[in-house]
Structure formats: C-alpha cells, structure tokens
Design a protein around this motif. Sequence first.
Motif, PDB file in Angstrom:
ATOM      1  N   GLN B 142       0.843  -1.208   0.000  1.00 57.54           N
ATOM      2  CA  GLN B 142       0.000   0.000   0.000  1.00 57.54           C
ATOM      3  C   GLN B 142       0.873   1.251   0.000  1.00 57.54           C
ATOM      4  O   GLN B 142       0.595   2.207  -0.735  1.00 57.54           O
ATOM      5  CB  GLN B 142      -0.905   0.013   1.240  1.00 57.54           C
ATOM      6  CG  GLN B 142      -2.010  -1.029   1.180  1.00 57.54           C
ATOM      7  CD  GLN B 142      -2.885  -1.051   2.418  1.00 57.54           C
ATOM      8  OE1 GLN B 142      -2.579  -0.400   3.419  1.00 57.54           O
ATOM      9  NE2 GLN B 142      -3.965  -1.800   2.369  1.00 57.54           N
ATOM     10  N   ALA B 143       1.927   1.210   0.805  1.00 58.46           N
ATOM     11  CA  ALA B 143       2.810   2.379   0.883  1.00 58.46           C
ATOM     12  C   ALA B 143       3.530   2.592  -0.446  1.00 58.46           C
ATOM     13  O   ALA B 143       3.672   3.726  -0.914  1.00 58.46           O
ATOM     14  CB  ALA B 143       3.826   2.194   2.014  1.00 58.46           C
ATOM     15  N   ASP B 145       2.576   1.543  -3.538  1.00 62.05           N
ATOM     16  CA  ASP B 145       1.646   1.930  -4.611  1.00 62.05           C
ATOM     17  C   ASP B 145       1.281   3.417  -4.519  1.00 62.05           C
ATOM     18  O   ASP B 145       0.913   4.034  -5.515  1.00 62.05           O
ATOM     19  CB  ASP B 145       0.369   1.078  -4.556  1.00 62.05           C
ATOM     20  CG  ASP B 145       0.559  -0.285  -5.242  1.00 62.05           C
ATOM     21  OD1 ASP B 145       1.716  -0.622  -5.548  1.00 62.05           O
ATOM     22  OD2 ASP B 145      -0.446  -0.996  -5.454  1.00 62.05           O
ATOM     23  N   ALA B 146       1.390   3.977  -3.306  1.00 67.75           N
ATOM     24  CA  ALA B 146       1.049   5.393  -3.126  1.00 67.75           C
ATOM     25  C   ALA B 146       2.164   6.318  -3.618  1.00 67.75           C
ATOM     26  O   ALA B 146       1.995   7.530  -3.655  1.00 67.75           O
ATOM     27  CB  ALA B 146       0.754   5.666  -1.653  1.00 67.75           C
ATOM     28  N   LEU B 147       3.296   5.746  -4.013  1.00 63.16           N
ATOM     29  CA  LEU B 147       4.446   6.573  -4.422  1.00 63.16           C
ATOM     30  C   LEU B 147       4.473   6.832  -5.927  1.00 63.16           C
ATOM     31  O   LEU B 147       5.448   7.381  -6.439  1.00 63.16           O
ATOM     32  CB  LEU B 147       5.758   5.888  -3.992  1.00 63.16           C
ATOM     33  CG  LEU B 147       5.872   5.557  -2.498  1.00 63.16           C
ATOM     34  CD1 LEU B 147       7.172   4.805  -2.221  1.00 63.16           C
ATOM     35  CD2 LEU B 147       5.808   6.822  -1.656  1.00 63.16           C
ATOM     36  N   SER B 148       3.418   6.420  -6.648  1.00 64.76           N
ATOM     37  CA  SER B 148       3.350   6.546  -8.108  1.00 64.76           C
ATOM     38  C   SER B 148       4.527   5.883  -8.822  1.00 64.76           C
ATOM     39  O   SER B 148       5.238   6.521  -9.602  1.00 64.76           O
ATOM     40  CB  SER B 148       3.261   8.018  -8.523  1.00 64.76           C
ATOM     41  OG  SER B 148       2.121   8.600  -7.993  1.00 64.76           O
TER      42      SER B 148
END
Lengths: 140, 160
Positions: B142-143, B145-148
């Motif tokens: 999740q972390a 995937d949030a970093l583009s």
Amino acid sequence: MALQDKYKELTDAAAAAGVSDLQVREQEGVLYVDGIAPNGAAKDQLWAIYDKLDPNFLSGDLVLDVKVAIDAAVTKVKVITENSNLNIRKGPGTDQPIVGKAAKNEVITLVNQSNDQWWLVRTEDGEEGYAYAQYLSPEA
Amino acid sequence: MKVLKVLPLLILAAGLVFTGCKPKDADVKAAVEKALKENPATAGVMVMVTDGVATLSGEVADDAAKTALDASVKAIKGVKSVVNNATIPAPPAPVVVTADDPLTAAVKDATKDHPSVTAAVADGVIKLTGSIEKAKWIKLKQALDALSPKKVDAAGLKIN
C-alpha cells in the motif's frame, strides 16, 4: 483491456463503495487505479479483493493507489506503530534528523498533511516535525 | 388559358398532398429518441429534428460509436440527413511515474521498517527481493503503490 477485465471486480467494488475521483488507466501492461475512499474500511475491502484476484500481489500488473478521505476538521491522530515509538523528524524523509518521538497509541496533533507520505505533527510536549503517515490514524 | 388558371391551384394541392405524406418533425424526433434510448451506448444522446434534419448532441464513448450512431439515425424513417454533434470524452491524462531519484528516497522511507526486504528502483519500477510476513507485505505494498511507481515487481519476494 485484459487487465481491466481481470480487475473488474475491484473497480466495480470501488465505484460501488463510493470511491471519488476514481480513475482506471491501463498503460504499458500495468493497470493504475486511483481514487479517494470515503473511509478506511472501503480501502481495506479493495485491498482484500486485490489480494483475492492476484494472490500476494505478485503479478506486478496493478498499482492500487486509493487514499482515504480525511475530514479537514480532523486535528488529532493516533500513533499506530506495531510496538515501537514513532520518530518525528525535522523534514519529510528518513534521512532527516529525529527531533522527537511519540509512543504507540499516543494521540498527537495533526498540523497538516500537505505531503502524502509525511504528515506534520505536534506532540503534547510541543515537539513539531514530520512523521510517516502510515503509522498515523485520524481520530474522529 | 384555363389550364394556366388552374395550375397554381394544382401546385398548391400537390404541395398539400406531399406535406401530408411527410412525417412530422415531432414524430421523427420521438422515433429517434426511442431508438437512442434502446441502445445503452447512445442513451445519453439528445436529438432535435427540423425539416427532417436530425441534429444530435451529447456524449458517446468513441469514434466508432459516433459513426454507428450516424448510420442508425439516418436509417430511421423520416430522417433526411443527420448533423452529428455528439462529442467524445477526452482521453484520460497519462499516468505520471515518479522520477527515480525521489522514488528511490521515498522507497527507502517506506522500507525502513522492513529490514528483511531489499528494494531497487530502475526506470520507475520498484523491484523487491527478500522475505516478509503477509500482514506487513499488505502495508508495504500500500505504501509503495502510493508513491506513483511504474510498477511494483515482487516476483522475487518471499511472502511468509
């Protein structure tokens, strides 16, 4: 289009759960699903479906970036580390010096969340700095 | 001379007869609307009919749908011609992948508390090796995937 079919259950669930700004884009063999979930439960549900459709997320064909909407009125966050203290740093990055610590389950003040990964917080002792957002849970 | 006197009357009468045969614009409009509603792809299209000319507006999915719409409306009785003003929504903006330098720094932050995982960043792809517990892996993915990133390649990661 094949990826959109593979993850159709996920994108349908996202739409049904009221995920706003939902975007589904396929580019160079990867599906990108972005949006803002109304709450943490909706986000967890989407990740459970992702895990079901692609066990352990091993295919590398989906980037699921669903943020949880946070009410602007929220000013308190709870530290949800596994068991250690949460580092509070001078700037947004683990290369930044530690200026303070917050204990697990401690409720601290959220100053702003202009950075998605690093939120600016203030402890009861008045220490202000950046903490990793994943270890902070908004208090209702 | 007699014929000449009657001629305008004849023309008028002929005109009336032809007008009588011609379907009314309102009827044509109703027929087109019915046809549009029956097809989910054209349900959002609106129509106006003036002297048999059907003017279409609204949104369709793509160029092919727009062409098909043209043909289907033209086939409806009473439609002389079609002015197809239906629009196609702009394509979504391309996915923007974080550049390697900021992505590397952000990945370092995200993996700091997972020392059993090694991450390498190249051309926006985060490649993971090592091992991790399932519960922690969900949090980490999740972390990340949030970093583009362009993608998260966990094929070499062992999930315990």
